[in-house]
Design a protein around this motif. Structure first.
Motif, mmCIF file in Angstrom:
data_model
loop_
_atom_site.group_PDB
_atom_site.id
_atom_site.type_symbol
_atom_site.label_atom_id
_atom_site.label_comp_id
_atom_site.label_asym_id
_atom_site.label_seq_id
_atom_site.Cartn_x
_atom_site.Cartn_y
_atom_site.Cartn_z
ATOM 1 N N ILE A 1 0.768 -1.203 -0.143
ATOM 2 C CA ILE A 1 -0.026 0.143 0.227
ATOM 3 C C ILE A 1 0.967 1.263 0.003
ATOM 4 C CG2 ILE A 1 -1.855 1.318 1.238
ATOM 5 C CD1 ILE A 1 -2.861 -1.333 2.296
ATOM 6 N N GLY A 2 1.851 1.467 0.734
ATOM 7 C CA GLY A 2 2.862 2.276 0.900
ATOM 8 C C GLY A 2 3.559 2.766 -0.361
ATOM 9 N N THR A 3 4.074 1.714 -0.982
ATOM 10 C CA THR A 3 4.719 1.755 -2.387
ATOM 11 C C THR A 3 3.679 2.199 -3.596
ATOM 12 O OG1 THR A 3 6.092 -0.080 -1.704
ATOM 13 C CG2 THR A 3 6.189 0.602 -4.039
ATOM 14 N N ILE A 4 2.422 1.740 -3.468
ATOM 15 C CA ILE A 4 1.338 2.072 -4.387
ATOM 16 C C ILE A 4 1.214 3.567 -4.121
ATOM 17 C CG2 ILE A 4 -0.873 1.856 -4.925
ATOM 18 C CD1 ILE A 4 -0.778 -1.033 -4.668
ATOM 19 N N LEU B 1 4.660 -5.980 -7.544
ATOM 20 C CA LEU B 1 3.294 -5.678 -7.584
ATOM 21 C C LEU B 1 2.733 -4.211 -7.780
ATOM 22 C CD1 LEU B 1 0.588 -7.612 -8.280
ATOM 23 C CD2 LEU B 1 0.117 -7.521 -5.551
ATOM 24 N N ALA B 2 3.492 -3.520 -6.848
ATOM 25 C CA ALA B 2 3.245 -1.973 -6.871
ATOM 26 C C ALA B 2 3.700 -1.170 -8.022
ATOM 27 C CB ALA B 2 3.660 -1.394 -5.455
ATOM 28 N N LEU B 3 4.811 -1.762 -8.651
ATOM 29 C CA LEU B 3 5.525 -0.826 -9.499
ATOM 30 C C LEU B 3 4.555 -0.643 -10.861
ATOM 31 C CD1 LEU B 3 7.896 0.515 -10.450
ATOM 32 C CD2 LEU B 3 8.875 -1.603 -11.501
ATOM 33 N N GLY C 1 -7.178 0.113 -4.568
ATOM 34 C CA GLY C 1 -6.772 -1.257 -5.181
ATOM 35 C C GLY C 1 -5.840 -1.992 -4.657
ATOM 36 N N GLY C 2 -4.850 -1.169 -4.080
ATOM 37 C CA GLY C 2 -3.719 -1.682 -3.174
ATOM 38 C C GLY C 2 -4.185 -2.426 -2.184
ATOM 39 N N ILE C 3 -5.295 -1.884 -1.469
ATOM 40 C CA ILE C 3 -5.575 -2.673 -0.164
ATOM 41 C C ILE C 3 -6.614 -3.872 -0.498
ATOM 42 C CG2 ILE C 3 -7.525 -2.331 1.575
ATOM 43 C CD1 ILE C 3 -6.577 0.628 1.613
ATOM 44 N N MET C 4 -7.215 -3.728 -1.587
ATOM 45 C CA MET C 4 -7.817 -4.891 -2.141
ATOM 46 C C MET C 4 -6.924 -5.990 -2.467
ATOM 47 S SD MET C 4 -11.120 -4.528 -1.611
ATOM 48 C CE MET C 4 -10.738 -3.669 -0.313
ATOM 49 N N LEU C 5 -5.890 -5.727 -3.341
ATOM 50 C CA LEU C 5 -4.715 -6.733 -3.448
ATOM 51 C C LEU C 5 -4.341 -7.507 -2.316
ATOM 52 C CD1 LEU C 5 -2.967 -4.737 -6.431
ATOM 53 C CD2 LEU C 5 -4.060 -7.090 -6.624
ATOM 54 N N GLY C 6 -4.054 -6.554 -1.197
ATOM 55 C CA GLY C 6 -3.383 -6.852 0.001
ATOM 56 C C GLY C 6 -4.464 -7.954 0.481
ATOM 57 N N PRO D 1 0.835 -18.685 -3.073
ATOM 58 C CA PRO D 1 0.442 -17.497 -3.120
ATOM 59 C C PRO D 1 1.271 -16.389 -3.730
ATOM 60 C CG PRO D 1 -0.329 -18.439 -1.173
ATOM 61 C CD PRO D 1 0.723 -19.460 -1.779
ATOM 62 N N SER D 2 2.711 -16.376 -3.161
ATOM 63 C CA SER D 2 3.543 -15.260 -3.274
ATOM 64 C C SER D 2 4.046 -15.550 -4.986
ATOM 65 C CB SER D 2 4.635 -15.519 -2.782
ATOM 66 O OG SER D 2 4.555 -15.158 -1.244
ATOM 67 N N LEU D 3 3.944 -16.877 -5.413
ATOM 68 C CA LEU D 3 4.504 -17.012 -6.648
ATOM 69 C C LEU D 3 3.116 -16.478 -7.552
ATOM 70 C CD1 LEU D 3 6.460 -18.285 -8.742
ATOM 71 C CD2 LEU D 3 5.390 -20.721 -8.283
ATOM 72 N N ILE D 4 2.105 -16.829 -7.407
ATOM 73 C CA ILE D 4 0.804 -16.400 -8.240
ATOM 74 C C ILE D 4 0.857 -14.826 -8.341
ATOM 75 C CG2 ILE D 4 -1.586 -16.034 -8.487
ATOM 76 C CD1 ILE D 4 -2.026 -18.936 -7.091
ATOM 77 N N TYR D 5 1.091 -14.015 -7.234
ATOM 78 C CA TYR D 5 1.010 -12.570 -7.270
ATOM 79 C C TYR D 5 2.350 -11.878 -8.028
ATOM 80 C CZ TYR D 5 -3.114 -12.070 -4.585
ATOM 81 O OH TYR D 5 -4.586 -11.830 -4.279
ATOM 82 N N LEU D 6 3.379 -12.767 -7.923
ATOM 83 C CA LEU D 6 4.659 -12.282 -8.666
ATOM 84 C C LEU D 6 4.545 -12.555 -10.280
ATOM 85 C CD1 LEU D 6 7.734 -11.379 -8.438
ATOM 86 C CD2 LEU D 6 8.421 -13.802 -8.538
ATOM 87 N N LEU D 7 4.013 -13.503 -10.632
ATOM 88 C CA LEU D 7 3.802 -13.685 -11.974
ATOM 89 C C LEU D 7 2.770 -12.573 -12.474
ATOM 90 C CD1 LEU D 7 3.670 -17.738 -12.130
ATOM 91 C CD2 LEU D 7 5.383 -16.077 -12.962
#
Length: 370
Positions: free
Chosen positions: A70-73, A298-300, A318-323, A351-357
């Motif tokens: 959220i902070g990066t977004i 994910l924030a970039l 949107g970032g909060i929903m992603l988190g 989970p981390s791999l899915i969000y990284l992709l």
């Protein structure tokens, strides 16, 4: 590039700290209100507040990746809206370079997450447990207590032990202890019941208010077992269980570090006990700091969205929903993995791999087509 790094890191770190502080304040209020229900009979509002404060490092460990996202977004969206990021891109900040800069900051947050989760949070969780124990006169260890197993070789042959601990007292001792001794054929030989006790560093259990019940066929007619019961004020029982394993079984799971989880898993495996729940937690604890790298990736893509694609508040939402979706998927994967018997490290990493992709796909699409 040093100036660009300083500009990005300063804005992102300040935003992450603000988000983390806001979330911690909210969790403190929720925990405090929840603890107020137990106020009375020695447990005061001060104890409730102290317990809530000691729970904050554990919440911080869970919140760091979400706060990073959220902070990066927020920081990148604000820079994109004011055209600062566009100027940086025009000045030579290529997408790959921007990703590497954020990856470096994400690695710092990952190290912070590891330190908080492996050192600070377990210590504060144990301190919070002790606050409740001393104020309330003890705490129960689940509905049926904590169960441990042990084995030893004696002149009469192999012996196995099932140990049950019902609760912990305000003085840090164990209470309602039951120890069942079996022979190599699984026959019950002896039961040791104790009102209280403690475990020394050498594995010797110092028990008090002990009742020894022995079943023996020696000298009994027709080999019918005879029962002998003896009461003792004190008794010492030698065990191969280290004090750290006993503490891991009695204290909450959140109070265990990664190394303590590994030792407890090894103990469960050696005694043929189910360990998958702890294996999943071990791999989640080991891989969770890497989620910070996933969150900055994910924030970039939000930095490459034009200001007209939505305001900063919409992007933060949107970032909060992603988190929230990441936390939900992480928890659901753990429960599904436990129910289906999936490989623990795959359950923890998926989970981390899915969000990284997902983040890399969004980043590549925005850079190429937008």
């Amino acid at each position: 590039m040093r100036t660009v790094r300083r500009l990005l890191y300063r804005d992102i770190v300040s935003s992450v700290l603000f988000v983390a502080l806001a979330f911690l304040s909210l969790f403190f209020f929720i925990d405090f209100v929840d603890e107020l229900a137990d106020v009375g009979k020695g447990y005061t509002a001060f104890h409730a507040a102290l317990h809530s404060v000691l729970e904050l490092p554990g919440h911080l460990y869970e919140l760091v990746p979400i706060a990073v996202l959220i902070g990066t977004i927020y920081a990148l969206s604000r820079m994109a809206q004011s055209s600062e990021f566009t100027i940086l891109r025009t000045g030579g900040l290529a997408p790959g370079r921007a990703l590497s800069l954020l990856a470096g900051l994400g690695a710092v947050f990952a190290v912070l997450t590891f330190v908080v989760g492996d050192y600070l949070a377990p210590l504060s969780e144990r301190a919070a447990t002790m606050v409740q124990t001393r104020a309330k006169g003890g705490f129960s260890v689940g509905g049926s207590g904590a169960w441990l197993k042990d084995k030893s070789m004696t002149p009469q042959g192999e012996r196995s032990y099932s140990i049950n601990v019902g609760r912990a007292t305000s003085g840090g001792e164990l209470a309602n202890i039951r120890i069942f001794e079996f022979d190599a054929n699984g026959r019950l030989l002896r039961r040791i019941g104790a009102g209280s006790g403690s475990v020394n560093q050498d594995g010797v259990w110092s028990l008090a208010d002990v009742t020894l019940t022995d079943w023996s066929t020696v000298g009994a007619p027709d080999f019918q077992p005879s029962v002998n019961e003896e009461k003792r004020p004190a008794y010492e029982w030698a065990s191969t269980l280290p004090a750290s394993v006993v503490a891991a079984a009695v204290l909450p799971e959140k109070s265990m570090s990664t190394l303590e989880l590994f030792r407890y898993i090894t103990h469960l495996a050696d005694n043929e006990q189910a360990a998958q729940r702890y294996e999943i937690r071990f791999w989640k604890r080991a891989l969770y700091p890497l989620a910070c790298l996933v969150m900055v990736a994910l924030a970039l893509p939000f930095a490459y969205l034009h200001g007209r694609a939505g305001g900063v508040s919409l992007k933060v939402f949107g970032g909060i929903m992603l988190g929230i979706s990441f936390v939900l998927l992480n928890n659901v994967a753990s429960h599904l993995g436990l129910l289906q018997g999936w490989t623990p490290w795959i359950v923890a990493a998926t989970p981390s791999l899915i969000y990284l992709l997902l983040s890399l796909a969004a980043f590549s699409w925005l850079v190429r087509y937008r």
